[in-house]
Design an enzyme around this catalytic site. Structure first.
Site, short mmCIF file in Angstrom:
data_model
loop_
_atom_site.label_atom_id
_atom_site.label_comp_id
_atom_site.label_asym_id
_atom_site.label_seq_id
_atom_site.Cartn_x
_atom_site.Cartn_y
_atom_site.Cartn_z
N ARG A 141 35.51 33.59 39.69
CA ARG A 141 36.88 34.08 39.89
C ARG A 141 37.01 34.98 41.11
O ARG A 141 37.76 35.95 41.12
CB ARG A 141 37.38 34.84 38.64
N SER B 54 44.63 34.76 31.07
CA SER B 54 43.41 35.47 30.69
C SER B 54 43.34 36.83 31.37
O SER B 54 43.41 36.91 32.60
CB SER B 54 42.17 34.64 31.06
N GLU C 259 40.56 40.24 35.09
CA GLU C 259 40.76 38.99 35.80
C GLU C 259 42.18 38.96 36.40
O GLU C 259 42.40 38.46 37.50
CB GLU C 259 40.56 37.79 34.87
#
Length: 291
Positions: free
Chosen positions: A164, A213, A283
């Site tokens: 990520r 998320s 995130e």
């Protein structure tokens, strides 16, 4: 400054992000095309910060708003073209459009993009992924416009992908990307997309004001399991709540401020740290200034 696109002062961002909260952009620029964006960035005072905004799904815009310029790529950047086993995609194209175009062209391997509520620019910047695949697995190259207005084509290796995260420079805007899949049967590709969509519908609060998320999965752990084990499922702060359906999603129950949502996330991080000794990493991107 002369532009061919649309430049708006004090533009509210809450309507443009999934949480439906937060302040305004000092300036919102929606360029007409890549030339318009390059010229704008070239002529903009180098001290002015620039941030790209996609579908606003993975984002908390703080209540004091975002200083500088927010760049939003609209329809001129949303085309997707298939050629052989490759897909040339505008930076503003959605994951649904990319995966559907791939299906129609018999290109397999990009079905997972169907499940990510974002645009190609965000996938490239954040190494977006789901269901065991990520952008680094399919990206050949990305066309970017740097903060200076310079255009550059970066290979997948140039982007230094990790989980990520990419090495894309601050202020750079992804205007296009080329993905490579493998030959496949459209019916089988559609079946895989249907499977992913059903799994997502069953497990995630898709019809809520959410940001996707919230925390990255720490090595050896699932974030949602850590949040659940720490007793955070259903936890609230103001009108913000940890989803009862998926503990790694935060919700705006109606009138939550971005401060409520971010503080709830910090409450969760503290509880997980105390319970499991694991430091959860955000995130969701948090941008702008507090009110």
């Amino acid at each position: 400054m002369r532009v061919r696109g649309r430049l708006t002062a004090a533009a509210p961002l809450a309507p443009l992000v999934w949480f439906k909260s937060g302040g305004a952009a000092q300036w919102l620029f929606e360029p007409k095309d890549a030339d318009d964006l390059a010229a704008f960035l070239r002529d903009l005072d180098p001290a002015v910060p620039v941030m790209a905004l996609g579908l606003g799904s993975n984002l908390i815009v703080r209540d004091g708003g975002v200083p500088g310029v927010v760049v939003r790529l609209g329809k001129p950047f949303a085309a997707v073209r298939a050629d052989g086993d490759t897909l040339t995609c505008g930076g503003g194209a959605s994951g649904i459009l990319v995966s559907s175009t791939a299906r129609d062209a018999g290109i397999a391997g990009v079905e997972f993009l169907r499940s990510i509520p974002g645009t190609v620019g965000g996938f490239v910047r954040m190494n977006g992924g789901a269901y065991g695949r990520e952008t680094a697995d399919i990206l050949l190259s990305a066309d970017v416009i740097l903060r200076t207005g310079e255009r550059r084509t970066l290979s997948c290796a140039d982007l230094g992908y990790t989980y990520r995260h990419s090495a894309l420079p601050d202020g750079a805007v992804v205007v296009a990307a080329t993905f490579r899949g493998t030959p496949g049967e459209p019916a089988a590709i559609q079946a895989e997309m249907d499977r992913i969509a059903a799994a997502r519908e069953a497990s995630q609060p898709l019809r809520s004001k959410t940001g996707g998320s919230t925390f990255k999965n720490p090595p050896g752990h699932k974030a949602w399991q850590l949040v659940d084990a720490a007793g955070c499922r259903g936890l609230t702060r103001g009108a913000a709540q940890v989803s009862e359906k998926h503990a790694n999603f935060l919700l705006n129950l109606g009138a939550a401020t971005s401060a409520d949502i971010e503080a709830l996330g910090e409450d969760v991080r503290a509880r997980v740290k105390a319970h499991a000794g694991v430091e959860l990493e955000w995130e969701i991107q948090r941008v702008g200034v507090a009110k």
